[in-house]
Design an enzyme around this catalytic site. Structure first.
Site, PDB file in Angstrom:
ATOM      1  N   GLU A 155       0.844  -1.188   0.000  1.00 58.42           N
ATOM      2  CA  GLU A 155       0.000   0.000   0.000  1.00 58.42           C
ATOM      3  C   GLU A 155       0.879   1.236   0.000  1.00 58.42           C
ATOM      4  O   GLU A 155       1.789   1.378   0.819  1.00 58.42           O
ATOM      5  CB  GLU A 155      -0.946   0.021   1.205  1.00 58.42           C
ATOM      6  CG  GLU A 155      -1.840   1.265   1.174  1.00 58.42           C
ATOM      7  CD  GLU A 155      -2.959   1.279   2.202  1.00 58.42           C
ATOM      8  OE1 GLU A 155      -3.002   0.381   3.060  1.00 58.42           O
ATOM      9  OE2 GLU A 155      -3.785   2.210   2.133  1.00 58.42           O
ATOM     10  N   GLU A 249     -12.544   2.863   2.838  1.00 56.97           N
ATOM     11  CA  GLU A 249     -11.834   2.972   4.105  1.00 56.97           C
ATOM     12  C   GLU A 249     -12.161   4.322   4.730  1.00 56.97           C
ATOM     13  O   GLU A 249     -11.985   5.356   4.092  1.00 56.97           O
ATOM     14  CB  GLU A 249     -10.327   2.846   3.876  1.00 56.97           C
ATOM     15  CG  GLU A 249      -9.535   2.775   5.159  1.00 56.97           C
ATOM     16  CD  GLU A 249      -8.061   2.492   4.899  1.00 56.97           C
ATOM     17  OE1 GLU A 249      -7.511   1.619   5.568  1.00 56.97           O
ATOM     18  OE2 GLU A 249      -7.468   3.144   4.019  1.00 56.97           O
TER      19      GLU A 249
END
Ligand code: MN
Length: 295
Positions: A155, A249
């Site tokens: 990520e 998210e």
């Protein structure tokens, strides 16, 4: 509405922190039932606090509700594979191996996040030795993940959370050096807003090496209430024909996880009703991806 009601190729996910801050059996059941009720396909668990996680029970409950799962995490200052200290690197590697075991155990095929370093502002730039340590550990982890059917994600996180990978280009270089087929790049619009020139060019540069997407507003609250150009981002995903997971998210002080919330600097209450947030986010993402696929 469920994702299948939309004409898009992507499974849609949601981060468990929209629902719960821990992984007790009761919390996991809440997260699973709410995720299914809000129409999502994937529930992403953070493995920061997985000591209480009932692996077999979680796997069974996910299956019962027709959900897939993905896992994410960052490391810690005393367990950080980007350190120059071999003992700190070894503890980081142990955390990653344990997380791989949990991911495969609950039926996940993706383990992603800041697998390469501690979360939090680094005291200085990444060193050559530190980077070599990241490469060595993640190469071994990828080898261990392969027979389990797990893909590792790198990520791309902002400068205040890591000094290892801040741009998509950094992540590509790191993945090249790791050199494993089951390592992909994971972008997050919240971090891209801080580090990239725009939300489009990194996606086009990644192409088929993009394997996971986090959708977050610039303040990590309700989608559409900030300033990110999501139509442009969704259009970029369509242009590379991205078919992987797209996971919402969001964080608020309304749901706090021990450790993780502080690591991510979640000080504000950006929402209080996770169910309303999640339902609107699903619609926002599904409609955005659908519109981007229109000729
Ligand atoms: Mn993210």
């Amino acid at each position: 509405m469920n994702t299948s009601d939309f004409d898009i190729p992507n499974p849609l996910g949601i981060h468990a922190l929209v629902w719960i801050g821990d992984t007790s059996a009761a919390s996991v059941e809440t997260a699973i039932t709410q995720t299914a009720a809000a129409g999502y396909d994937i529930l992403e668990f953070s493995l920061h606090d997985s000591v209480n996680l009932d692996i077999a029970g979680t796997k069974a409950l996910l299956r019962e509700h027709g959900l897939a799962t993905a896992c994410s995490r960052g490391l810690a200052r005393d367990a950080d594979v980007s350190s120059e200290d071999p003992a700190v690197v070894a503890r980081g590697q142990q955390l990653l191996q344990e997380s791989l075991r949990v991911t495969a155990g609950i039926g996940g095929t993706v383990l992603t996040g800041a697998l390469y370093s501690a979360f939090g502002k680094a005291p200085g730039p990444l060193t050559k030795t530190g980077r070599d340590n990241v490469i060595g550990v993640l190469r071994e982890l990828a080898t261990e993940a392969h027979p389990l059917g797990v893909t590792l994600g790198l990520e791309v996180c902002n400068r205040y959370e890591t000094n290892v990978v801040n741009t998509a280009r950094d992540a590509l270089a790191l993945a090249d050096d790791i050199g494993a087929d089951n390592v992909m790049i994971h972008v997050d619009t919240y971090h891209m807003n801080i580090e990239e020139a725009d939300l489009v060019s990194p996606v086009l540069e990644l192409g088929d090496r993009l394997g996971y997407v986090h959708i977050g507003e610039n303040h990590r609250g309700y989608l559409g209430s900030g300033h990110l150009d999501f139509p442009a981002f969704f259009d970029a995903l369509a242009r590379i024909d991205y078919r992987g997971p797209v996971t919402f998210e969001s964080f608020s002080s309304a749901v706090l996880a021990p450790g993780l919330s502080n690591d991510l600097a979640i000080w504000r209450n950006l929402w209080s009703d996770g169910s309303d947030l999640a339902t609107k986010a699903h619609q926002f993402i599904a409609q955005g991806l659908t519109a981007a696929r229109q000729p």
